[in-house]
Design an enzyme around this catalytic site. Structure first.
Site, PDB file in Angstrom:
ATOM      1  N   SER A  95       0.811  -1.217   0.000  1.00  0.00           N
ATOM      2  CA  SER A  95       0.000   0.000   0.000  1.00  0.00           C
ATOM      3  C   SER A  95       0.843   1.265   0.000  1.00  0.00           C
ATOM      4  CB  SER A  95      -0.925   0.003   1.218  1.00  0.00           C
ATOM      5  OG  SER A  95      -0.179  -0.090   2.418  1.00  0.00           O
ATOM      6  N   ASN A 126      -2.006  -2.983  13.022  1.00  0.00           N
ATOM      7  CA  ASN A 126      -3.462  -2.819  13.072  1.00  0.00           C
ATOM      8  C   ASN A 126      -3.858  -1.570  13.856  1.00  0.00           C
ATOM      9  OD1 ASN A 126      -3.368  -5.250  11.773  1.00  0.00           O
ATOM     10  ND2 ASN A 126      -4.399  -6.434  13.369  1.00  0.00           N
ATOM     11  N   THR A 165     -40.449  25.698  -9.073  1.00  0.00           N
ATOM     12  CA  THR A 165     -40.614  24.332  -8.601  1.00  0.00           C
ATOM     13  C   THR A 165     -40.852  23.488  -9.849  1.00  0.00           C
ATOM     14  OG1 THR A 165     -43.016  24.519  -8.320  1.00  0.00           O
ATOM     15  CG2 THR A 165     -41.654  25.068  -6.409  1.00  0.00           C
ATOM     16  N   HIS A 166     -40.311  22.278  -9.853  1.00  0.00           N
ATOM     17  CA  HIS A 166     -40.365  21.419 -11.048  1.00  0.00           C
ATOM     18  C   HIS A 166     -39.715  22.102 -12.254  1.00  0.00           C
ATOM     19  CE1 HIS A 166     -43.247  18.907  -8.814  1.00  0.00           C
ATOM     20  NE2 HIS A 166     -43.834  20.050  -8.480  1.00  0.00           N
ATOM     21  N   SER A 185     -14.678  26.895 -26.406  1.00  0.00           N
ATOM     22  CA  SER A 185     -14.728  25.738 -27.294  1.00  0.00           C
ATOM     23  C   SER A 185     -13.555  25.772 -28.260  1.00  0.00           C
ATOM     24  CB  SER A 185     -16.047  25.740 -28.075  1.00  0.00           C
ATOM     25  OG  SER A 185     -15.993  24.851 -29.172  1.00  0.00           O
ATOM     26  N   LYS A 222     -18.533  30.288 -27.851  1.00  0.00           N
ATOM     27  CA  LYS A 222     -18.989  29.515 -26.692  1.00  0.00           C
ATOM     28  C   LYS A 222     -18.397  30.056 -25.392  1.00  0.00           C
ATOM     29  CE  LYS A 222     -21.209  26.470 -26.249  1.00  0.00           C
ATOM     30  NZ  LYS A 222     -20.893  25.043 -26.319  1.00  0.00           N
ATOM     31  N   ASN A 226     -18.593  28.380 -21.655  1.00  0.00           N
ATOM     32  CA  ASN A 226     -19.048  27.201 -20.916  1.00  0.00           C
ATOM     33  C   ASN A 226     -18.726  27.318 -19.424  1.00  0.00           C
ATOM     34  OD1 ASN A 226     -19.808  26.018 -23.388  1.00  0.00           O
ATOM     35  ND2 ASN A 226     -17.759  25.144 -23.657  1.00  0.00           N
ATOM     36  N   TYR A 281      -9.377  -7.112  12.641  1.00  0.00           N
ATOM     37  CA  TYR A 281      -8.810  -6.511  11.434  1.00  0.00           C
ATOM     38  C   TYR A 281      -8.824  -7.501  10.287  1.00  0.00           C
ATOM     39  CZ  TYR A 281      -5.750  -4.220   8.140  1.00  0.00           C
ATOM     40  OH  TYR A 281      -5.257  -3.648   7.001  1.00  0.00           O
ATOM     41  N   GLN A 327      -7.804  -2.208   3.977  1.00  0.00           N
ATOM     42  CA  GLN A 327      -6.844  -1.399   3.222  1.00  0.00           C
ATOM     43  C   GLN A 327      -7.555  -0.574   2.151  1.00  0.00           C
ATOM     44  OE1 GLN A 327      -2.750  -2.898   2.506  1.00  0.00           O
ATOM     45  NE2 GLN A 327      -3.299  -2.797   0.340  1.00  0.00           N
ATOM     46  N   LYS A 352      -8.454   3.638   2.322  1.00  0.00           N
ATOM     47  CA  LYS A 352      -7.630   4.827   2.068  1.00  0.00           C
ATOM     48  C   LYS A 352      -7.872   5.452   0.704  1.00  0.00           C
ATOM     49  CE  LYS A 352      -4.306   2.835   5.170  1.00  0.00           C
ATOM     50  NZ  LYS A 352      -5.236   1.673   5.312  1.00  0.00           N
TER      51      LYS A 352
END
Length: 456
Positions: A22, A109, A154-155, A276, A282, A284, A316, A321, A324
């Site tokens: 690791s 551990n 709303t919606h 772009s 463009k 973006n 353990y 492992q 992480k």
């Protein structure tokens, strides 16, 4: 140098080493690993397991190892399986055999459980602070637009008039819940596993309460078997990050929609827009799309790690492992996003004219119903009557305010000349002055509360 292997007659297969090792990702824990070792060395001496001179030799050696890591001079060896192996190997190279006494009564551990908790606590603190900066940017922009009218949706359909500040502050409170979740997770992390050994505890009389305090934990873990396998704190933070990312994704979606020229409500600063390679015109909002896109991965990290944990027996297991990479990835992604989202919000241009132009009188239909309610009509009946009024306006292809009073009276004899006062977006917003409402006065109260929370 291996931390194990005396029982085996053959070295590990190279393919197994690549799967098992690791060090490629857990070396980021070097500071926490050395910090825990410094405290543990002194604890061993205080328990008369090693002499004070031996402890000081180990401490001096660990300080040198830390300096090598901090300065980028630390050289990993081919047989460094993980960060614990690497640190101990280098320590013994520096101070000799006495460095091998550091691991007395300690297992990888409880060592890795301690390292990762320390790292996660610090990551939680950084994320908590980062969210605070974004909240401050939202409040600063909202203060400028407590009377800037816009349609609320709303919606994704036009609903009622609100203010730009009300829209912005809705995200402040989402983020405030996120900060609270992170702070709550941080409190639960503050339990020190060091001294739990592999699973059964340590036979040496180290003072675990002092070890915990020296490392900045609230308390030592009460059960050694649970301590070495507990990764609830990882799932806690992964969950908090996933929910926070979901909120950032919702903010990003609003910014993407409102910055579209079809809306034109906001304009992103050039520094937080992209272009772009083919279409010169463009503009973006790529940072917002990345915020939206990364959210899927962060939710996946949470779901994936929960699946890893669900079938583990007590104690353990090497499966742990997997904690992480999911945790490091989620923390890193959110730490990348927060400053960009904060700067994007802080530099947003609110286009008040475009927002005002998008206001249409059908947004005042509820205000018309409230008008009838104030005349004594039950709301359910008022709702039905205003539905008829809206249909009449549609059939005549006119706005609500242009319907003749005679037409309104045909629907309900409660309509009078004073109905004309309803057709004001400013009036509609100002009437919603109850706590939490969209009125400028209510927003001032809301913003004051937000500032008090941030100051506290």
């Amino acid at each position: 140098m291996s931390l194990w292997g005396g029982r085996f007659s053959e070295p590990s297969d190279d393919d197994l080493r690549r799967l098992n090792d690791s060090i490629g990702f857990d070396q980021v824990l070097y500071a926490e690993d050395i910090e825990g070792s410094l405290v543990y060395a002194r604890a061993l001496a205080e328990a008369d397991v090693i002499s004070m001179d031996e402890a000081e030799t180990i401490v001096a050696g660990l300080q040198r190892v830390l300096d090598e890591f901090d300065s980028g001079r630390f050289a990993l060896a081919d047989d460094d399986e993980d960060i614990h192996t690497a640190v101990e190997r280098r320590l013994i190279e520096i101070v000799g055999a006495v460095g091998g006494k550091l691991h007395t009564g300690r297992s990888r551990n409880d060592q890795v459980a301690t390292d990762l908790r320390l790292w996660t606590m610090r990551a939680a603190d950084r994320l908590h602070d980062g969210l605070g900066y974004l909240q401050a940017a939202i409040v600063s922009l909202a203060e400028q637009h407590t009377e800037t009218l816009m349609p609320g949706y709303t919606h994704l359909q036009p609903a009622q008039p609100i203010t730009a500040a009300h829209w912005l502050m809705s995200f402040f409170w989402m983020l405030d819940r996120d900060r609270d979740r992170i702070a709550s997770a941080r409190r639960r992390m503050s339990v020190c596993p060091l001294g739990s050994g592999a699973l059964a505890g340590t036979p040496f009389a180290v003072n675990r309460h002092k070890i915990a305090a020296d490392l900045g934990f609230e308390s030592p873990s009460p059960n050694s078997l649970d301590a070495v396998s507990d990764r609830d704190y990882v799932t806690d933070l992964l969950y908090a990050i996933a929910v926070c990312a979901m909120h950032l994704s919702r903010l990003a979606e609003d910014i993407l929609i409102y910055s579209n020229p079809a809306f034109g409500f906001i304009t992103l600063d050039d520094r937080y827009s992209t272009g772009s390679s083919l279409m010169p015109q463009k503009r973006n909002a790529d940072p917002m799309e990345l915020a939206r896109g990364k959210t899927g991965r962060l939710i996946g990290n949470l779901a994936g790690f929960l699946s890893t944990l669900k079938g583990l027996p007590s104690g353990y297991n090497k499966d742990l492992q997997e904690d992480k990479e999911a945790l490091f990835d989620s923390v890193s992604a959110l730490e990348q996003l927060l400053p960009v989202v904060t700067a994007t919000v802080g530099s947003l241009q609110i286009n008040a004219e475009a927002m005002a132009k998008a206001l249409t009188e059908d947004l005042l239909a509820t205000d018309l119903a409230d008008y009838l309610v104030r005349k004594g009509l039950p709301f359910r009946q008022a709702h039905h009557i205003i539905g008829q009024v809206v249909r009449a306006a549609d059939e005549r292809q006119t706005s609500l305010s242009q319907l003749p009073l005679a037409v309104l009276v045909e629907v309900s004899d409660l309509f009078e000349d004073d109905v004309a006062a309803v057709f004001s977006f400013e009036r509609s917003v100002r009437r919603r002055a109850a706590f939490g409402g969209s009125a400028p006065a209510a927003l001032q109260e809301q913003i004051a509360l937000a500032k008090a929370i941030m100051a506290g």
